[in-house]
Design a protein around this motif. Structure first.
Motif, PDB file in Angstrom:
ATOM      1  N   GLU A   1      77.319  32.499  11.547  1.00 47.95           N
ATOM      2  CA  GLU A   1      76.592  32.218  10.520  1.00 47.95           C
ATOM      3  C   GLU A   1      76.561  33.303   9.288  1.00 47.95           C
ATOM      4  O   GLU A   1      77.044  32.882   8.289  1.00 47.95           O
TER       5      GLU A   1
ATOM      6  N   ILE B   1      78.489  32.251   5.896  1.00 46.32           N
ATOM      7  CA  ILE B   1      77.424  32.186   4.622  1.00 46.32           C
ATOM      8  C   ILE B   1      78.120  33.124   3.667  1.00 46.32           C
ATOM      9  O   ILE B   1      78.266  32.817   2.295  1.00 46.32           O
TER      10      ILE B   1
ATOM     11  N   TYR C   1      81.391  31.667   2.310  1.00 44.38           N
ATOM     12  CA  TYR C   1      81.125  30.520   1.450  1.00 44.38           C
ATOM     13  C   TYR C   1      80.930  30.927  -0.148  1.00 44.38           C
ATOM     14  O   TYR C   1      81.116  30.520  -0.831  1.00 44.38           O
TER      15      TYR C   1
ATOM     16  N   ALA D   1      83.411  30.406  -3.297  1.00 48.13           N
ATOM     17  CA  ALA D   1      82.986  29.849  -4.431  1.00 48.13           C
ATOM     18  C   ALA D   1      82.918  30.445  -5.711  1.00 48.13           C
ATOM     19  O   ALA D   1      82.674  29.768  -6.728  1.00 48.13           O
TER      20      ALA D   1
ATOM     21  N   PRO E   1      85.131  25.982  -6.001  1.00 46.91           N
ATOM     22  CA  PRO E   1      83.688  25.677  -5.359  1.00 46.91           C
ATOM     23  C   PRO E   1      83.684  24.389  -4.526  1.00 46.91           C
ATOM     24  O   PRO E   1      83.153  24.243  -3.556  1.00 46.91           O
ATOM     25  N   LEU E   2      84.730  23.521  -4.767  1.00 53.76           N
ATOM     26  CA  LEU E   2      84.848  22.243  -4.030  1.00 53.76           C
ATOM     27  C   LEU E   2      85.579  22.589  -2.481  1.00 53.76           C
ATOM     28  O   LEU E   2      85.035  22.087  -1.623  1.00 53.76           O
TER      29      LEU E   2
ATOM     30  N   SER F   1      85.091  25.518  -1.354  1.00 53.85           N
ATOM     31  CA  SER F   1      84.016  26.145  -0.438  1.00 53.85           C
ATOM     32  C   SER F   1      82.990  25.067   0.073  1.00 53.85           C
ATOM     33  O   SER F   1      82.611  25.418   1.207  1.00 53.85           O
ATOM     34  N   PHE F   2      82.673  24.161  -0.660  1.00 59.51           N
ATOM     35  CA  PHE F   2      81.806  23.102  -0.171  1.00 59.51           C
ATOM     36  C   PHE F   2      82.404  22.397   1.174  1.00 59.51           C
ATOM     37  O   PHE F   2      81.777  22.185   2.059  1.00 59.51           O
ATOM     38  N   ASN F   3      83.501  22.019   0.988  1.00 59.32           N
ATOM     39  CA  ASN F   3      84.460  21.425   2.305  1.00 59.32           C
ATOM     40  C   ASN F   3      84.144  22.485   3.379  1.00 59.32           C
ATOM     41  O   ASN F   3      84.054  22.051   4.626  1.00 59.32           O
TER      42      ASN F   3
ATOM     43  N   ILE G   1      81.816  24.667   3.918  1.00 54.73           N
ATOM     44  CA  ILE G   1      80.645  24.768   4.301  1.00 54.73           C
ATOM     45  C   ILE G   1      80.198  23.608   5.200  1.00 54.73           C
ATOM     46  O   ILE G   1      79.673  23.691   6.406  1.00 54.73           O
ATOM     47  N   ILE G   2      80.885  22.600   4.877  1.00 54.08           N
ATOM     48  CA  ILE G   2      80.691  21.194   6.188  1.00 54.08           C
ATOM     49  C   ILE G   2      81.150  21.485   7.423  1.00 54.08           C
ATOM     50  O   ILE G   2      80.700  21.377   8.469  1.00 54.08           O
TER      51      ILE G   2
ATOM     52  N   SER H   1      79.629  24.425   9.339  1.00 55.45           N
ATOM     53  CA  SER H   1      78.354  24.180   9.878  1.00 55.45           C
ATOM     54  C   SER H   1      78.553  23.437  11.212  1.00 55.45           C
ATOM     55  O   SER H   1      78.186  23.388  12.133  1.00 55.45           O
ATOM     56  N   ILE H   2      79.614  22.392  11.207  1.00 54.32           N
ATOM     57  CA  ILE H   2      80.071  21.654  12.291  1.00 54.32           C
ATOM     58  C   ILE H   2      80.448  22.603  13.421  1.00 54.32           C
ATOM     59  O   ILE H   2      80.034  22.487  14.707  1.00 54.32           O
TER      60      ILE H   2
ATOM     61  N   CYS I   1      77.559  24.621  14.755  1.00 52.86           N
ATOM     62  CA  CYS I   1      76.544  23.757  15.398  1.00 52.86           C
ATOM     63  C   CYS I   1      77.149  23.403  16.779  1.00 52.86           C
ATOM     64  O   CYS I   1      76.262  23.495  17.593  1.00 52.86           O
TER      65      CYS I   1
END
Lengths: 500, 129
Positions: free
Chosen positions: A143, A147, A150, A154, A161-162, A164-166, A168-169, A172-173, A176
């Motif tokens: 992580e 992080i 990410y 971005a 940034p978009l 980067s957001f994808n 992040i999602i 994280s999956i 996790c």
């Protein structure tokens, strides 16, 4: 087992500590940025080469942080493979940084210190991932690297940034899922130390819970390494990231995650369990990797931008290594581990070349590549060498690892994987020769016939030296590693379990 | 049928975590609004935290705060205290999840400044133009 030294901790701490120092001093004067990024990385490179020498001559060792004895404390494992990976990470990071510095100055004037704070923490995280022998610690370091990346992605322009957001999602999956896998393992074994878990897993009966733990951990790592079809986040994230960050991500991030997969298989779940208790799964993964290679190569063929094309080649290469390792024989596993090193260096070479080209042309879409052999001969020579290595032309290093992978595929009778490897080499050759053609021949034929006086070769306009020097060095390294394959393979063989 | 009910009641904590996790996963993948995606991610991470916390619990066990000298002298029956290790691990996982959320919010702020919306469809439409 040799006596532990603290050297590997200094290697890891150098970029981590200077990251924060840089953040503070960089606010006072930008002049601190260069010495405080190159300094710790040079220190780590020299330190990791010394550590590798020590490990090779005296054997590896395990280190207990804070003297908390395993399995309770966090253990760091320094064996030949992790020492080699440290050399790779610090060497690649140092080389990439030389070229990244002028890029960051150009793309993020005024916030260089912020960029390199994240950049150095990312490198420290990668080094920690390579060293750790604790399953939960691995998640935390995973992580930390994610992080920071990410944040770095971005910082790019436009759609970055978009992307980067994808990331992040998806990231994280992935993390996790890995964490869930560790949770199930903890329920089964009551331990988080890799060696301890491996010893307990050997005594456990086959159970659905163990299979669940393994499946979660594997899928999590596959998302993080962008194995096709879990690759969706990678092309945008890596091609839209700031150029300086892309130079670091492309060679290292996926490769270190593949190293983690290898560690999780060899040192956590044990190869006996992974490969031989579910033969169907084993050959299924090889097939999935083969399909992934074919699809990613085909997608690469459709790209009209050099950097985007390279990101799809990167995804195909992930398939090489995952499939090669899951062949579960000595040749395939050796090939996969060897390919980690080769692929890191050749991806670095190609991305450095792309960055050098972009510094002159501004954009990397194919129409801007025309006539580059005349204006940037050194850059294109290095690019050609990197491309040959990706295709697998001897004596560049890409040939040797591919050779091992092919042998492994034949030995395991995985014809689908063999075909995918050959197909991908062919597609790579087509793609890269198309670029050679654009850059070499398509040199304004119209002017040529008009008898224009500009027919004489246009002035040579090479990239600035800080971008050119690391590129030439990396291209030379492709040949050196190619010729040094023998000793490298011997080191890798030490890590593989005895029965392979 | 009663077998299934008994199974669910006996392991209700795991069923709850699975349901929560699926809610989060659906929001992350199915929703088109970036804030909802981020909330889905938080639900997903919380589900895993619940999973870890519940695995440390033992029936009729107390909190793991004990008298050091007494334990050193007489030892301790592990069944009388819950396992604190998963709980401690989750402190780290919470820190990670907070950091990821922070970064995601900052990234979202940049997206909003760039496109003036957080609906994925509208953003893609604006990119397409």
């Amino acid at each position: 087992m040799s006596t532990p030294t603290n050297l590997h901790l200094y290697i890891l701490a150098a970029p981590l500590v200077t990251a924060f120092v840089l953040n503070l001093l960089g606010r006072i004067s930008r002049a601190w940025v260069m010495p405080l990024t190159l300094g710790p990385l040079a220190f780590s490179t020299i330190g990791s080469i010394m550590l590798l020498g020590q490990v090779l001559s005296e054997g590896g060792f395990s280190y207990t942080v804070g003297n908390w004895k395993p399995p309770f404390g966090i253990e760091l494992l320094v064996d030949p493979l992790s020492a080699l990976m440290l050399v790779l990470i610090s060497g690649v990071a140092l080389t990439a940084t030389v070229s990244a510095l002028p890029w960051v100055e150009r793309e993020h004037p005024g916030s260089e210190h912020l960029f390199f704070t994240l950049y150095l923490i990312l490198i420290a995280g990668l080094m920690g991932l390579v060293l750790t022998a604790d399953a939960f610690n691995l998640y935390v370091l995973l992580e930390i690297t994610s992080i920071t990346s990410y944040g770095l992605i971005a910082m790019g322009k436009g759609r970055a940034p978009l992307a980067s957001f994808n990331y992040i999602i998806m990231g994280s999956i992935g993390a996790c899922f890995y964490l869930l896998g560790v949770g199930y393992l903890y329920i089964l074994t009551g331990s988080l130390n890799m060696a301890d878990i491996a010893a307990i897993v050997k005594t456990l009966p086959q159970s659905a819970a163990l299979a669940t733990a393994f499946a979660f951990a594997m899928v999590g790592l596959w998302v993080k390494m962008a194995l096709f079809p879990l690759h969706g986040w990678l092309p945008n994230a890596y091609s839209l990231a700031p150029t300086g960050a892309g130079l670091l991500f492309a060679p290292l991030m996926t490769k270190v995650t593949i190293y983690l997969m290898i560690r999780v298989i060899l040192n956590l779940f044990t190869p006996e369990y992974v490969f031989f208790s579910h033969p169907l799964v084993q050959s299924g993964v090889v097939w999935a990797a083969a399909i992934g290679i074919v699809c990613a190569s085909s997608l690469a063929l459709a790209q009209r931008d050099l950097r985007r094309m390279l990101t799809y080649i990167l995804i195909a290469e992930v398939g090489y290594m995952v499939g090669g390792f899951w062949l579960a024989n000595a040749q395939g596993m050796t090939g996969a581990i060897l390919h980690i090193f080769n692929d890191a260096v050749m991806t670095l070479c190609l991305f450095l070349a792309a960055a050098a080209i972009a510094s002159r042309t501004g954009s990397l879409s194919f129409e801007n590549l025309r006539g580059l052999y005349k204006t940037m001969p050194v850059t294109m020579a290095a690019f050609t060498l990197g491309a040959f290595s990706i295709i697998g032309v001897p004596p560049t290093c890409g040939f040797f690892s591919k050779w091992y992978l092919l042998q492994g595929a034949v030995q395991a009778e995985q014809w689908g994987f063999l075909a995918a490897l050959l197909f991908s080499s062919l597609v790579n050759a087509i793609m890269l020769f198309r670029i050679f053609e654009l850059a070499y021949f398509s040199d304004d034929h119209g002017d040529h016939h008009a008898g224009d006086h500009s027919h004489h070769a246009p002035a040579v306009q090479e990239a600035p030296l800080p971008m050119l020097a690391p590129l030439v060095l990396t291209a030379a390294a492709l040949l050196v590693i190619g010729l040094g394959t023998g000793p490298l393979v011997q080191v890798i063989r030490q890590v593989l379990p005895q029965f392979f | 049928m009663s077998g299934l009910t008994a199974e669910i009641v006996a392991k209700y904590n795991y069923w709850l975590y699975v349901i929560l996790m699926m809610v989060g996963l659906y929001a992350m993948i199915g929703k088109r609004n970036l804030v909802k995606k981020l909330l889905g991610m938080n639900i997903f991470q919380t589900a895993i935290i619940l999973f870890y916390v519940s695995m440390g619990v033992k029936r009729d066990a107390g909190i793991p705060i004990v008298n050091k000298y007494e334990v050193l002298k007489n030892g301790i029956d592990a069944a009388t205290v819950v396992n604190p290790l998963p709980h401690v691990l989750m402190l780290t996982a919470i820190v990670v999840s907070v950091s990821v959320t922070g970064v995601a919010l900052a990234v979202m702020l940049r997206i909003y400044r760039e496109y003036g919306t957080l609906e994925e469809d509208e953003i893609l439409e604006k990119i397409g133009k």
